[in-house]
Write an enzyme that holds these catalytic residues in place. Structure first.
Site, PDB file in Angstrom:
ATOM      1  N   THR A  46       0.394  -1.468   0.186  1.00 41.02           N
ATOM      2  CA  THR A  46      -0.165  -0.436   0.063  1.00 41.02           C
ATOM      3  C   THR A  46       0.955   1.486   0.195  1.00 41.02           C
ATOM      4  O   THR A  46       0.129   2.658  -0.300  1.00 41.02           O
ATOM      5  CB  THR A  46      -0.935  -0.077   1.710  1.00 41.02           C
ATOM      6  N   TYR A 134       4.145 -12.463   5.325  1.00 39.72           N
ATOM      7  CA  TYR A 134       3.031 -11.256   5.241  1.00 39.72           C
ATOM      8  C   TYR A 134       2.926 -12.712   3.185  1.00 39.72           C
ATOM      9  O   TYR A 134       3.375 -12.989   2.833  1.00 39.72           O
ATOM     10  CB  TYR A 134       3.342 -10.159   4.091  1.00 39.72           C
ATOM     11  N   LYS A 162       0.962 -12.136   8.381  1.00 36.67           N
ATOM     12  CA  LYS A 162      -0.321 -11.043   7.517  1.00 36.67           C
ATOM     13  C   LYS A 162      -1.295 -11.981   6.186  1.00 36.67           C
ATOM     14  O   LYS A 162      -0.069 -12.150   5.158  1.00 36.67           O
ATOM     15  CB  LYS A 162      -0.121  -9.861   6.690  1.00 36.67           C
ATOM     16  N   VAL A 204      -4.343  -6.075   9.411  1.00 37.55           N
ATOM     17  CA  VAL A 204      -3.654  -5.400   8.961  1.00 37.55           C
ATOM     18  C   VAL A 204      -4.011  -4.330   7.204  1.00 37.55           C
ATOM     19  O   VAL A 204      -4.680  -4.802   6.544  1.00 37.55           O
ATOM     20  CB  VAL A 204      -2.247  -5.895   8.293  1.00 37.55           C
TER      21      VAL A 204
END
Length: 294
Positions: A46, A134, A162, A204
């Site tokens: 992001t 992740y 995540k 998250v």
């Protein structure tokens, strides 16, 4: 290490020349902390990590640590598909004073499960920081299996994942078979409540840029056993969550922040700003949900 329940994957503000805007970054950090974020991920997907140089990432880590000033954990996105580079950046992030690091599954070069295991093991050995894995097969093109995550959870400083596969069965498997202090976070805003219901630690989030207080309230309802109220909020927030991913992330959330008066600038190529039609759709959903979520 307790990273909290509502962690925001922070966008990286840019100025009109496409350079990092540190004044806007300071404002954004304070906006997120005032909106209920328990922690910040810096230079993740992001945050447009693929288009940030190593130097820019380190500057961003140092600046965020300085502005946050210990109020919440700062988690640095130091993962890549280059193990040596990830080790180097992780060491620089640790020197910058971050509280943890996030390591994405290596993208493009499609490692085997054993390759993933060794990649993360080597990086973990290089740092004393707590690590959040992740898993995002939609972007990395490979899925890290629950079995691999469970193996990695035995490494003392690998403390969380995540999980953005969207697979609740896989999440259940991971939660059931990892130590009780290993935390699973949903990587999908729309699965925050379902993930909490099976024992997840939180999310998250991208949407927390815009609806952080509402997400915080929903999590609070769940924690206090007010499941109906939590479920109602979940359903009401879904349209915004979906709209924030109607175009490739982070173009929609940056546009939404700008519309809401939190200036973060545009995106770097190859990301594109929203079209007029996409912007109008986003604006409609934001205005409609404002009245519903009050």
């Amino acid at each position: 290490m307790n990273f909290g329940q509502l962690i925001t994957a922070m966008v990286t503000p840019f100025d009109e020349q496409g350079e990092i805007d540190f004044i806007a970054t300071r404002n954004l950090i304070n906006h997120l902390l005032e909106s209920g974020s328990d922690g910040l991920v810096v230079a993740g997907t992001t945050g447009e990590s693929p288009t940030l140089t190593l130097e820019e990432k380190v500057n961003l880590f140092e600046f965020t640590v300085q502005v946050v000033a210990g109020r919440v954990p700062v988690i640095a996105g130091t993962g890549s598909n280059n193990t040596r580079e990830s080790v180097q950046l992780t060491k620089q992030a640790e020197a910058a004073g971050v509280d943890g690091i996030m390591l994405v599954v290596p993208y493009y070069n499609k490692p085997s499960q054993e390759g993933m295991f060794q990649h993360f093991s080597v990086i973990a050995e290089s740092t004393s920081l707590p690590i959040m894995l992740y898993n995002i097969p939609g972007r990395s093109s490979v899925n890290m299996s629950p079995e691999t995550i469970i193996r990695l959870a035995d490494i003392p400083n690998i403390v969380a994942v995540k999980e953005a596969s969207g697979n609740l069965d896989a999440m259940s498997d991971i939660i059931e078979n990892t130590p009780s202090n290993f935390a699973l976070y949903s990587g999908d805003d729309g699965l925050t409540l379902p993930a909490l219901s099976i024992g997840g630690a939180g999310v998250v989030s991208v949407s927390a840029h815009i609806i952080g207080p509402q997400m915080k309230t929903m999590i609070g309802h769940f924690n206090s056993g007010r499941i109906r109220e939590a479920a109602t909020m979940h359903r009401r927030m879904l349209p915004i969550m979906k709209e924030l991913f109607a175009a490739p992330n982070p173009s929609p959330v940056k546009a939404a922040l700008n519309l809401e008066g939190v200036a973060v600038g545009g995106v770097r190529l190859p990301m594109l700003p929203l079209t007029d039609a996409q912007l109008n759709s986003l604006n409609r959903v934001l205005h409609k949900q404002e009245t519903i979520l009050l």
